[in-house]
Write a protein that holds these residues in place. Structure first.
Motif, PDB file in Angstrom:
ATOM      1  N   GLU A 229      -0.846   6.197   3.567  1.00 16.48           N
ATOM      2  CA  GLU A 229      -2.047   5.675   4.216  1.00 16.48           C
ATOM      3  C   GLU A 229      -1.654   5.065   5.556  1.00 16.48           C
ATOM      4  O   GLU A 229      -1.244   3.913   5.633  1.00 16.48           O
TER       5      GLU A 229
ATOM      6  N   GLY B 131       0.823  -1.198   0.000  1.00 16.58           N
ATOM      7  CA  GLY B 131       0.000   0.000   0.000  1.00 16.58           C
ATOM      8  C   GLY B 131       0.859   1.251   0.000  1.00 16.58           C
ATOM      9  O   GLY B 131       2.095   1.192  -0.050  1.00 16.58           O
ATOM     10  N   SER B 132       0.217   2.387   0.062  1.00 18.13           N
ATOM     11  CA  SER B 132       0.935   3.656   0.071  1.00 18.13           C
ATOM     12  C   SER B 132       1.405   3.993   1.490  1.00 18.13           C
ATOM     13  O   SER B 132       0.622   3.891   2.439  1.00 18.13           O
TER      14      SER B 132
ATOM     15  N   GLN C 260      -2.967   2.910  -8.051  1.00 18.09           N
ATOM     16  CA  GLN C 260      -1.855   3.674  -7.493  1.00 18.09           C
ATOM     17  C   GLN C 260      -0.846   4.179  -8.528  1.00 18.09           C
ATOM     18  O   GLN C 260      -0.049   5.062  -8.211  1.00 18.09           O
TER      19      GLN C 260
ATOM     20  N   LEU D 223      -4.760  -3.004  -7.856  1.00 20.05           N
ATOM     21  CA  LEU D 223      -3.982  -2.124  -6.984  1.00 20.05           C
ATOM     22  C   LEU D 223      -3.025  -1.277  -7.814  1.00 20.05           C
ATOM     23  O   LEU D 223      -2.864  -0.075  -7.558  1.00 20.05           O
ATOM     24  N   CYS D 224      -2.389  -1.885  -8.804  1.00 22.31           N
ATOM     25  CA  CYS D 224      -1.512  -1.115  -9.686  1.00 22.31           C
ATOM     26  C   CYS D 224      -2.289  -0.026 -10.417  1.00 22.31           C
ATOM     27  O   CYS D 224      -1.829   1.120 -10.543  1.00 22.31           O
TER      28      CYS D 224
ATOM     29  N   GLY E  91       4.644   3.660  -6.696  1.00 20.93           N
ATOM     30  CA  GLY E  91       3.621   4.606  -6.267  1.00 20.93           C
ATOM     31  C   GLY E  91       4.220   5.849  -5.639  1.00 20.93           C
ATOM     32  O   GLY E  91       3.733   6.967  -5.851  1.00 20.93           O
TER      33      GLY E  91
ATOM     34  N   ARG F  60       3.777   9.718  -7.028  1.00 20.93           N
ATOM     35  CA  ARG F  60       3.235  10.819  -6.224  1.00 20.93           C
ATOM     36  C   ARG F  60       4.215  11.966  -6.061  1.00 20.93           C
ATOM     37  O   ARG F  60       3.818  13.103  -5.827  1.00 20.93           O
TER      38      ARG F  60
ATOM     39  N   ALA G 114       4.378  -0.194  -4.034  1.00 21.40           N
ATOM     40  CA  ALA G 114       4.603   0.941  -3.137  1.00 21.40           C
ATOM     41  C   ALA G 114       5.745   1.830  -3.622  1.00 21.40           C
ATOM     42  O   ALA G 114       5.662   3.058  -3.558  1.00 21.40           O
TER      43      ALA G 114
END
Length: 322
Positions: free
Chosen positions: A63, A59-60, A163, A159-160, A128, A132, A125
């Protein structure tokens, strides 16, 4: 003794994320923020059957109220993935604090991620984070491409998609008459600032290592998720582990792991993979001559740290800061 620290989490959701892959959403029971982590980090799950297994956080890092781990069921594995797939919503799962042994390279201009199947997990991640924070201007911008090599359904596709920009993810499906991806073409020639990362089956990682053998070592990054078989050292001899803080002395037999000897004498040390790839059981040493068999520590770190699940000793004593 080294305290074993865990964080209590509960399973909020479990969703399919590819062939035999479960995406597990963990959270604090009261929805408090969880300890921060860096892209590429992993955590140890203390599973209900007593096994401890490491999984990359996909995940990021932004988060803070959830950890996401993706787990592929391996019928011929060591039992951890089967236990993880038996988890249900509401189950309590203690987890370790996040550890970062696989990081984005600093001062890089290009990042080429090569993922084999479930090996995509750390890269979701990492890519991602780059998506960002691409840099304030063109001079700072870091380009990246995530190549996912897979058979059957692509792993973590949703998920890819959520993100990462679509143009940054390239899927390469093989099998059923399809040719394998041309790794040399995906990696490209060496140039300063181009960094290659790989996580996946051993054969894939060995191929990437062979293709980048002439590259500077700090431009190639490999993440192992299955411990390799530990070679038998015919020259191994017994030695003493001297614990500087607790003033204990422990005899370690020639083919006994240091971790086993410590545990047999009541010394608690974090451990997960027990194969030298996760870094959970790293301990500082201050005397003797350790023999390093891990795939985690850098040469600089080995000057004062040792991974006790796989390391040996070439001297009569090894002094540990325990």
């Amino acid at each position: 003794m080294k305290p074993i620290r865990t964080v209590k989490t509960v399973v909020r959701e479990i969703a399919p994320a590819g062939d035999g892959i479960a995406l597990v959403h963990l959270a604090d029971p009261d929805d408090w923020e969880l300890p921060a982590f860096e892209a590429g980090s992993h955590i140890d799950l203390h599973l209900p059957n007593g096994l401890v297994r490491s999984y990359s956080l996909c995940g990021s890092p932004a988060e803070r109220r959830r950890y996401l781990v993706a787990i592929k069921r391996e019928e011929a594995g060591r039992g951890g993935s089967i236990a993880a797939h038996a988890l249900r919503r509401g189950d309590v799962v203690p987890v370790s604090l996040p550890r970062g042994t696989f990081r984005l390279a600093t001062r890089a201009r290009e990042h080429v991620f090569i993922a084999g199947g479930i090996g995509v997990t750390p890269f979701v991640a990492m890519a991602g984070q780059l998506a960002r924070d691409p840099g304030a201007n063109d001079a700072e911008r870091e380009d990246f491409t995530l190549h996912v090599l897979h058979r059957g359904a692509p792993p973590l596709a949703a998920l890819c998609e959520a993100q990462l920009p679509p143009a940054t993810v390239v899927y390469h499906r093989s099998g059923e008459g399809r040719p394998r991806a041309d790794l040399a073409a995906l990696i490209g020639p060496y140039r300063q600032g181009r960094h290659v990362y790989c996580c996946g089956p051993d054969a894939l990682m060995q191929a990437v290592e062979a293709l980048t053998r002439e590259w500077p070592a700090d431009h190639v990054h490999i993440e192992h998720f299955v411990p390799p078989a530990r070679p038998v050292d015919p020259d191994a001899k017994p030695y003493r582990a001297e614990l500087a803080l607790s003033r204990q002395t422990i005899d370690v037999q020639p083919h006994e792991s240091l971790l086993h000897a410590l545990r047999a004498h009541g010394v608690e040390v974090d451990a997960a993979c027990e194969g030298g790839i996760c870094g959970a059981c790293r301990v500082r040493w201050s005397g003797g001559e350790p023999v390093h068999h891990d795939r985690v520590l850098t040469d600089a770190q080995r000057a004062h740290e040792v991974i006790v699940c796989v390391s040996g000793c070439a001297s009569e004593r090894l002094v540990l800061e325990l």
